[in-house]
Every structure is written in structure tokens, then in C-alpha cells.
Motif scaffolding. Structure first.
Motif: not given
Length: 132
Positions: A31-39, A81-94, A96-100
Motif C-alpha cells: 500500500k506504499e502508493e496510498a501512504v505516499r498519496e495521503k502524505m 503508517l497503517l494508522y495514517v491509512l485508516n480513514p476511521l481512526d480517532v478523528i475521522p479523516d473525512v 478536513p485538516i482536523i481529521g489528519q
């Protein structure tokens, strides 16, 4: 909204480390590309270089090229890195900004936890004339 801080980020990493297996590292690398994209977005963008090093270390470890690293470091990087990829972590990534923000906390804390091993890895990489 739940407040996220260094202590919570450390707990996320420490609780996840004990469950990480080699197959999790291999799955993350697929999932490297997904990680790089998220960054590329928001507060995560300031960790792009560190994540490149994390991924390079994981690859060199999995390929057997670099073995002088504790499993804890491999597992902690994998968890972060798996945490970063998870869109439903403690603060959902949906959100904007705060979710990251929690993702950025987890990366920052992981970096602090494995800093000595990252420095040693970069020195090894440099001694081999390899770039990240």
C-alpha cells in the motif's frame, strides 16, 4: 470531538506493536502508493521525508538487506503508517485538516520513539552509497 495528544498517540503505537506480524509489514508495503498519496495533504505533508525513510527501512528489512533494527521499531513504524491509512481512526479523516491531526501526532510520536534506529539506518544507507 475527542482531543488527541502525545500520550494517546503513544498508546496507539504501543498497543498495536504487540500484534504486528511480518505479513502486516508486507501488506503495508503493498500500500506504499496510498501512504505516499495521503502524505501530500494537510498537516501530514511535513512528514513526507520521514515517511520515505520509514518505507525504505521497512523494504530493506523485509528484503533482508538491513537487519540491525529491533522488531519494535519495525512494528511501531508499521502501526503508525497503517494508522495514517485508516480513514476511521480517532478523528475521522473525512473532517478536513482536523481529521489528519491525530495521524500527524502518531507519526511524530513514532518518530520520537524510533529516532535512534532511524539515525543508525540512515548512516548505514549512506555508508552503502544508497539513497532513500
Amino acid at each position: 470531538m475527542a482531543e488527541f495528544n502525545e500520550e494517546k498517540a503513544r498508546k496507539v503505537i504501543e498497543s498495536g506493536v504487540k500484534d504486528v506480524k511480518r505479513k502486516d509489514v508486507e501488506e503495508l508495503l503493498r500500500k506504499e502508493e496510498a501512504v505516499r498519496e495521503k502524505m501530500k495533504k494537510g498537516p501530514l505533508s511535513k512528514y513526507i521525508e520521514e515517511v520515505k525513510i520509514f518505507i525504505s527501512l521497512l523494504k530493506d528489512f523485509i528484503n533482508g538487506e538491513y537487519k540491525d533494527v529491533p522488531w519494535f521499531t519495525i512494528a511501531a513504524i508499521t502501526v503508525a503508517l497503517l494508522y495514517v491509512l485508516n480513514p476511521l481512526d480517532v478523528i475521522p479523516d473525512v473532517i478536513p485538516i482536523i481529521g489528519q491531526i491525530d495521524d500527524a501526532f502518531v507519526l511524530a510520536v513514532c518518530l520520537m520513539m524510533v529516532e535512534e534506529d532511524i539515525i543508525a539506518y540512515k548512516e548505514w544507507k549512506d555508508s552503502k552509497g544508497k539513497t532513500v
